[in-house]
Design an enzyme around this catalytic site. Structure first.
Site, PDB file in Angstrom:
ATOM      1  N   HIS A  29      -3.906   4.557  -4.753  1.00 27.06           N
ATOM      2  CA  HIS A  29      -3.102   5.642  -5.077  1.00 27.06           C
ATOM      3  C   HIS A  29      -1.508   5.312  -4.941  1.00 27.06           C
ATOM      4  O   HIS A  29      -0.790   5.996  -5.465  1.00 27.06           O
ATOM      5  CB  HIS A  29      -3.523   6.689  -4.203  1.00 27.06           C
ATOM      6  CG  HIS A  29      -2.962   6.784  -2.807  1.00 27.06           C
ATOM      7  ND1 HIS A  29      -3.832   6.371  -1.776  1.00 27.06           N
ATOM      8  CD2 HIS A  29      -1.840   7.004  -2.207  1.00 27.06           C
ATOM      9  CE1 HIS A  29      -3.153   6.325  -0.821  1.00 27.06           C
ATOM     10  NE2 HIS A  29      -2.006   6.788  -0.779  1.00 27.06           N
ATOM     11  N   SER A  54       1.036   5.091   3.460  1.00 28.16           N
ATOM     12  CA  SER A  54      -0.448   4.496   2.545  1.00 28.16           C
ATOM     13  C   SER A  54      -0.072   3.140   2.396  1.00 28.16           C
ATOM     14  O   SER A  54       0.949   2.633   1.488  1.00 28.16           O
ATOM     15  CB  SER A  54      -0.633   5.234   1.580  1.00 28.16           C
ATOM     16  OG  SER A  54      -0.874   6.698   1.873  1.00 28.16           O
ATOM     17  N   ASP A 100      -9.906   2.644  -0.877  1.00 23.74           N
ATOM     18  CA  ASP A 100      -8.629   2.798  -1.591  1.00 23.74           C
ATOM     19  C   ASP A 100      -7.470   1.385  -1.782  1.00 23.74           C
ATOM     20  O   ASP A 100      -6.885   1.404  -0.958  1.00 23.74           O
ATOM     21  CB  ASP A 100      -7.986   4.191  -1.309  1.00 23.74           C
ATOM     22  CG  ASP A 100      -6.686   4.517  -1.768  1.00 23.74           C
ATOM     23  OD1 ASP A 100      -6.290   3.754  -2.738  1.00 23.74           O
ATOM     24  OD2 ASP A 100      -6.176   5.554  -1.854  1.00 23.74           O
TER      25      ASP A 100
END
Length: 564
Positions: free
Chosen positions: A370, A479, A406
């Site tokens: 992402h 992240s 992810d």
């Protein structure tokens, strides 16, 4: 708390105190209180937070916002101001020499609760009257605060000592915000029972920049201020120096309202005062950040010395009694960490999206899908050290949306010179100390943020780790950042997310999830041998039980129903 913390704990508890302010002859009006630090015992000099003085300022809290004002004399407050300081016993006082564990008398606040509480084996000194010498601030702190928290960002941040939804008047909130970064220097009047106080331990101050980012810190303050000091006086909290912008510091040590003005101490130099708590709680966009805002002590005391010299010849003598600085300043680059594992963290920019990543080979960076979602997309990677280095790369692999993992991989056009490659962990140990390095909370402006915690859970499917859970504070922008073992420096995983309550919208920074590095390691080993990343395609073929785990669902097909 470990042998290394002995000197810091002694310094913190001997220097900690609580300061209360009230109006003379108006007991029903109430009082204001905060934590403080005893700088000198003869004469008694105390540094505390300036926020409790805003109700007493003759010119109102607006006097604190004038750009040219670095300090205000004590007579800036009204004549009805009454100050008291309370602290625990020193080793030199009769109370301090008393046998530890012997119960003392509880203060009226605690006694009124009717709970039969016992104090912490340390009879407190009675509250001593004090006078306000001056209110002072650090101009550099105020400048960095305006840069980081001002302008358009100001509407997102909230610093008052209450949750955003609590009832706080606009005037009260404005006063607290204006006082943020202001502190007060007090002189305590000696009492008849002050024998031995001058023999209390000397306090030393760490120079600005002498404590490295990621270094352990010990915060000492009194939650809820003067309420029930028998229970709350000098409550300790551990964390690390998470980030710094000049004298504006951030720590993940957890503090509560009332600890404003409390001291924050370093393990090295042993027991040295590093900073004072400026704001114990803060929210961004109505979400608790889980970080404490600090003001470095050294520039504050430098400002205090200069102000005392200017105020009055008698005050100038007090300037010489302020504690000295010990240690050598050396700036705050991340590479000062030992071991230097955190230098592998990088900032990843993919168009308007940015996040964190970790270097796993000389031309390979792993991040989250992402953050860099499109294969072949151009990506700019910024190194943590030196800060000026930026390298272009391209997304050569990104997992599919249906994959629970992810993950994206960026191939760089140049080598990552001078960046040590982390050693991937082979095993995980629940409860071990861990650190997250990421570019959340001003990471673009101040470099990577370091937060500490423990590996709270290792979730396995078919005896293989598929998810790591930690208590480190993780924020937007973190992240893709690395999760390290604090002791060994081994790379444990890649930070993927923190936790959001879908029913309330609340985010919990201290409950977060990482992808174990063991999931990636077979493909990375193949890459090191052949230069081929095709092994990463296995991440798209994860089994349904793994998908269930990452959807935070119960893996059992027939989950038992609660009878509650």
């Amino acid at each position: 708390m470990g042998r290394q913390w002995g000197p810091s704990m002694r310094s913190a508890e001997q220097a900690g105190c609580v300061v209360s302010a009230s109006r003379a002859g108006q007991p029903d009006v109430g009082s204001w209180s905060c934590s403080g630090v005893i700088l000198s015992r003869n004469p008694g000099l105390v540094l505390c937070h300036g926020g409790i003085f805003t109700p007493f300022l003759r010119a109102g809290s607006g006097a604190l916002t004038e750009a040219c004002v670095a300090f205000l004399p004590g007579d800036s407050c009204t004549d009805d101001l009454r100050l008291h300081v309370q602290w625990g016993p020193t080793a030199a006082t009769p109370a301090g020499r008393a046998e530890q564990g012997r119960p003392g008398l509880c203060t009226p606040q605690c006694a009124g609760l009717g709970l039969g509480l016992q104090p912490r084996g340390r009879p407190l000194q009675p509250p001593r009257p004090a006078e306000l010498l001056l209110l002072l601030s650090c101009p550099a702190f105020r400048a960095h605060f305006a840069r980081l928290f001002g302008a358009e960002a100001a509407e997102q941040w909230h610093f008052v000592s209450a949750a955003p939804d609590d009832e706080v008047s606009e005037e009260e909130e404005e006063d607290q915000l204006r006082a943020l970064g202001w502190f007060a220097l007090l002189r305590v009047r000696r009492g008849a029972d002050a024998e031995g106080e001058e023999r209390g331990p000397a306090l030393a101050v760490a120079p600005l920049g002498s404590v490295a980012k990621g270094a352990p810190l010990l915060a000492c303050g009194s939650p809820f201020g003067a309420f029930c000091p028998d229970i709350f006086l000098n409550t300790l909290s551990r964390g690390v120096l998470s980030n710094a912008a000049g004298p504006l510091l951030l720590t993940d040590a957890r503090c509560l309202p009332g600890t404003e003005g409390g001291g924050v101490f370093a393990a090295r130099p042993a027991g040295a005062l590093v900073a004072l708590v400026a704001a114990p709680l803060c929210w961004k966009a109505r979400e608790w950040v889980g970080l404490t805002l600090l003001c470095a002590a050294a520039p504050l005391l430098q400002a205090a010395r200069a102000a005392l010299v200017r105020l009055h010849p008698d005050s100038a003598a007090l300037a010489a009694l302020l504690p000295p600085e010990v240690g050598t300043p050396r700036g705050l680059p991340l590479r000062d960490l030992a071991p230097p594992w955190a230098s592998a963290a990088v900032l990843v920019e993919c168009g308007s999206v940015w996040g964190s990543g970790v270097a796993v080979a000389s031309r390979l960076v792993v991040t989250c899908r992402h953050v860099a979602p499109r294969e072949s997309a151009r990506v700019l990677v910024h190194l943590a050290t030196p800060k000026s280095v930026a390298i272009w790369g391209r997304v050569t692999f990104a997992t599919q949306e249906t994959s629970p993992y992810d993950i994206a991989v960026v191939s760089l056009e140049e080598d990552l010179d001078g960046v040590p490659m982390p050693v991937p962990a082979e095993h995980f140990h629940e409860g071990e100390p861990v650190s997250v390095v990421g570019f959340g909370v001003f990471g673009q402006a101040c470099g990577p943020l370091v937060t500490s915690g423990i590996l709270s859970a290792v979730v396995q499917v078919d005896d293989a780790p598929v998810m790591l859970q930690t208590t480190c504070a993780v924020h937007g922008g973190s992240s893709g950042g690395p999760l390290f073992s604090t002791h060994s420096g081994d790379l444990l995983g890649i930070v993927a997310s923190n936790t959001r309550d879908n029913s309330t919208g609340a985010t919990y920074p201290h409950l977060n999830f990482s992808i174990p590095v063991t999931v990636l390691q077979p493909a990375l080993q193949q890459y090191s041998q052949t230069g081929d990343l095709c092994g990463l395609q296995e991440l798209d073929r994860a089994t349904e039980p793994v998908k269930v785990v990452w959807r935070l669902q119960r893996p059992l097909p027939n989950a038992p129903q609660s009878k509650l």
